[in-house]
Enzyme design. Structure first.
Site, mmCIF file in Angstrom:
data_model
loop_
_atom_site.group_PDB
_atom_site.id
_atom_site.type_symbol
_atom_site.label_atom_id
_atom_site.label_comp_id
_atom_site.label_asym_id
_atom_site.label_seq_id
_atom_site.Cartn_x
_atom_site.Cartn_y
_atom_site.Cartn_z
ATOM 1 N N ASP A 229 54.955 38.375 -10.211
ATOM 2 C CA ASP A 229 54.429 39.141 -11.336
ATOM 3 C C ASP A 229 54.198 38.165 -12.493
ATOM 4 O O ASP A 229 54.689 37.027 -12.489
ATOM 5 C CB ASP A 229 55.375 40.278 -11.718
ATOM 6 C CG ASP A 229 54.651 41.380 -12.502
ATOM 7 O OD1 ASP A 229 53.545 41.114 -13.028
ATOM 8 O OD2 ASP A 229 55.189 42.492 -12.606
HETATM 9 C C1 BGC Z 1 52.522 43.923 -14.402
HETATM 10 C C2 BGC Z 1 51.761 43.864 -13.107
HETATM 11 C C3 BGC Z 1 50.344 43.464 -13.366
HETATM 12 C C4 BGC Z 1 50.325 42.131 -14.091
HETATM 13 C C5 BGC Z 1 48.949 41.593 -14.366
HETATM 14 C C6 BGC Z 1 52.343 42.691 -15.239
HETATM 15 O O1 BGC Z 1 52.823 42.931 -16.506
HETATM 16 O O2 BGC Z 1 53.900 44.137 -14.150
HETATM 17 O O3 BGC Z 1 51.844 45.110 -12.449
HETATM 18 O O4 BGC Z 1 49.626 43.404 -12.168
HETATM 19 O O5 BGC Z 1 50.998 42.296 -15.325
HETATM 20 O O6 BGC Z 1 48.325 42.288 -15.363
#
Ligand code: BGC
Length: 728
Positions: free
Chosen positions: A260
């Site tokens: 993530d």
């Molecule tokens: C989230 C993800 C997301 C990523 C990219 C993160 O803050 O937890 O689910 O895909 O950001 O935007």
């Protein structure tokens, strides 16, 4: 690479080769620099001064540059499960179809619809130039206060895994990579960067891991995104036991694990199973460049592991078709057709919770209708954070959320331009429809008192990056509903919530609809349910508690303290102190916990009313290797409708237990009868044995119930099962 390159120069392009073989050939051709360039992606939104938009990127969540020498396309990564996002309007004016929330989709219990929805998002993503979709999100709902529940697919591993797998399959049918996330136990936003989820291994296998396992089996996602949190002391992104042990070991997952954004905490993540660092500017260091090279030089990370990482990424790219289909450019998106998918998910996901005296559907008898509150005059609510989609001509209203930290500074309570008020006016024929904004309960009560029917819209906005502190409706809406219900007994409440809420006013209102966040066509879907153009068929994918005291964690761990902000500053998270979240419910998530504790919920998992009625008979069960359950369903009511009869395991070898074994979904005309069949996945009959690292189905008698919800069993039967060991 242009397609005239010969196969001698690019043997990985030879026809007939499997993805594994192609990836191995191409991986062998990479230089070390090229290989390392695949192992980390950049955050590509470009609004932080020190993280400008990378050259060549499409403004969106992530970007890995192409390697033109070998014809390797770049990775263009976008969020996510509910539609293609456009964070902070980084691609000016680019909007997309917004699905209703994940909980709405899960309320349909319809894997075919989930697949269509996934394909719809995949089609829009591909046509906008993306080849990696960062969805589907599918963490099990373990706490109704979690700010991201709306993105996910409920509390049951079979339901969430089945629908997520279908959505992933749909997305990948469009020739792009989909991502199962967030692996695993990312079940609260409070302190999400430092929190440590504590759980028994067997319990984890039987719940969240089983959900991922089912989704991966059914959807074969090219990528899995590892979560922010720690699990049993180790960060998800460097959790050897879960990444190397379970995902890549036991399940032989062939794709790649991406972190993530801002979740890669050290260089050890590589050896422990992480294949790609994401949004590198958000991390303390670009771990998968210099530090990783140093780690290899020092003999801490094996060189073979580095090519395993790049090979897995390439393999996912080959398997999804990224090399074989040039990215579409400028092709028209059929937004009208996509709107119909969003509409179906909304209309079939709305759950009718209460309908006293059959007040719904509304008929021509109501001449004066009051619509109150919830910004119903402008649009329908959508959840906040990385999954927030901008649809149509843009948000109809955008209310700054406020609060501390980068995430809350960016967050806004946004409304899709699908106003329920306008749709109600269209559906209401000649009736007078008036609106009060609900700011003052006294004013709303006055309008309600002068009306035949009062429809109150009550909203709970939730967002990534923050949990709700309690389950009350915010901004005094409980008092608003009380005042309206006191003025008019024909009060109908339409909820747009991120998940379960408490309803202290339930006894004094006539009807309640849970519309979740209903997406691009939400206003129309709500009006069609209210006026009977659509028959409600949604079934709750989460338990609604009567109070927080019934939850495994009556207080949300860590609430009210300051923890590392969800997005940077680039802190060294490996040194950040955190706190434990105990999971006393183990694998008994949601309704299973309520059954175990004997807690009566406000509304149980699986529950939902209809405008028609269904009866069940001819229940038969056979045993042996697994349970096979057959039964008949008849529509005994006045209109066509969809029923979702559910089969639960109710006792095993004489001991009570509650597990969803399967369901059927039938659309029946009045008087129509149909046969249904459920075959239980034997893992749902089993316990996970950590000593033998296998599922164990003990021999004996298994009782099941054919049910209308996890608490409403209509018919009972059972059969004997032979002992079985199943590989993990
Ligand atoms: C989230 C993800 C997301 C990523 C990219 C993160 O803050 O937890 O689910 O895909 O950001 O935007």
């Amino acid at each position: 690479m242009d397609f005239e390159t010969t196969f001698d120069e690019a043997p990985w392009m030879a026809p007939g080769l499997a993805a594994d073989a192609r990836a191995a050939l191409l991986d062998a051709a990479l230089t070390e620099d090229e290989r390392y360039s695949l192992l980390h992606s950049q955050w590509a939104i470009g609004f932080l001064p020190d993280a400008p938009l990378p050259d060549g990127a499409i403004p969106a969540a992530g970007y890995v540059p192409p390697i033109p020498r070998l014809g390797i396309p770049g990775l263009y990564e976008t969020d996510a499960s509910l539609g293609v996002t456009n964070p902070r309007n980084a691609r000016p004016g680019d909007t997309a179809t917004a699905l209703p929330s994940g909980l709405a989709l899960a309320s349909t219990w319809d894997a075919d619809l989930a697949c269509e929805a996934g394909a719809m998002v995949g089609d829009e993503a591909a046509k906008k130039g993306f080849n990696v979709l960062l969805g589907g999100g599918m963490n099990l709902v373990r706490d109704p206060r979690c700010g991201r529940n709306f993105e996910y697919l409920g509390e049951d591993p079979l339901l969430a895994g089945t629908l997520s797998g279908a959505a992933i399959r749909g997305t990948q049918s469009q020739g792009i990579i989909a991502t199962a996330k967030h692996f695993v136990l990312n079940d609260q936003e409070t302190g999400r960067h430092v929190v440590n989820a504590v759980i028994d291994e067997a319990a984890l296998r039987e719940s969240d891991l089983l959900a991922f396992q089912i989704a991966i089996e059914r959807g074969a996602p090219g990528a899995v995104m590892s979560a922010y949190n720690r699990i049993n002391g180790h960060y998800a992104c460097e959790n050897d036991a879960l990444l190397n042990g379970v995902l890549k070991g036991d399940w032989a997952y062939p794709g790649f694990v991406m972190a993530d954004w801002g979740a890669t905490t050290s260089v050890h993540a590589a050896a422990n199973g992480l294949d790609q660092q994401s949004g590198e500017q958000l991390d303390f260091r670009v771990w998968f460049e210099e530090p990783l090279r140093e780690s290899v030089a020092a003999g801490e990370t094996l060189p073979a592991r580095i090519s395993d990482m790049s090979r897995r990424i390439l393999r996912a790219m080959f398997a999804a078709g990224l090399f074989d289909r040039p990215l579409p450019k400028g092709e028209a998106i059929d937004y009208a057709a996509h709107g119909r998918i969003a509409y179906r998910a909304a209309a079939e996901g709305i759950v009718l919770l209460k309908n006293e005296g059959g007040i719904l559907p509304l008929t021509g008898a109501a001449k004066r209708i009051a619509v109150i509150g919830g910004h119903a005059d402008v649009g329908v609510l959508c959840g906040g954070g990385s999954s927030q989609v901008t649809t149509g001509k843009g948000h109809a209203a955008f209310i700054h959320a406020g609060g501390e930290g980068a995430m809350m500074a960016m967050a806004s309570e946004a409304y899709h331009p699908s106003a329920p008020l306008a749709a109600i006016k269209r559906a209401a024929g000649g009736a007078r429809v008036s609106f009060a904004n609900g700011r003052y309960p006294s004013e709303a009560a006055m309008l309600a008192g002068n009306s035949d029917i009062a429809i109150v819209f009550a909203n709970q906005w939730t967002t990534e990056g923050a949990d709700v502190p309690d389950l009350t409706l915010p901004n005094g809406q409980d008092a608003l509903i009380d005042a309206v219900a006191a003025a008019n007994p024909n009060t109908i409440v339409v909820l747009q919530t991120g998940g379960p809420i408490l309803m202290p006013w339930l006894g004094s209102v006539a009807a309640v609809l849970e519309a979740w966040y209903p997406g691009s066509q939400g206003g129309e879907a709500i009006a069609d349910i209210l006026f009977g153009a659509a028959c409600p068929s949604g079934r709750l994918p989460v338990t609604f508690p009567q109070s927080a005291a019934q939850l495994p964690r009556p207080e949300l761990p860590g609430l009210g303290k300051r923890w590392a902000a969800p997005f940077g500053p680039r802190i060294d998270l490996s040194r950040a102190s955190g706190f434990d979240v105990p999971h006393p419910e183990g694998s008994d998530v949601g309704y299973r916990w309520f059954a175990r504790m004997g807690h009566p919920p406000l509304f149980p998992f699986g529950y939902g009313l209809s405008y028609t009625a269904f009866s069940y008979d001819n229940l038969a069960v056979t045993g042996g290797n697994t349970l096979t359950i057959t039964f008949d369903v008849t529509n005994t009511g006045p209109c066509e409708g969809i029923d979702t009869p559910q089969v639960y395991l109710s006792s095993r070898r004489g001991a009570p237990i509650r597990r969803l074994l399967g369901w059927s979904r039938l659309r029946l005309k009045p008087g129509e009868r149909a046969a249904a069949k459920v075959i239980a996945d034997p893992r749902l009959l089993a316990d996970f044995d950590t000593t033998r690292r296998a599922w164990h189905v003990p021999e004996g008698r298994y009782e099941i119930a054919l049910a209308r919800s996890a608490e409403d069993f209509a018919l009972h039967s059972g059969a004997s099962i032979t002992e079985k060991w199943i590989k993990p």
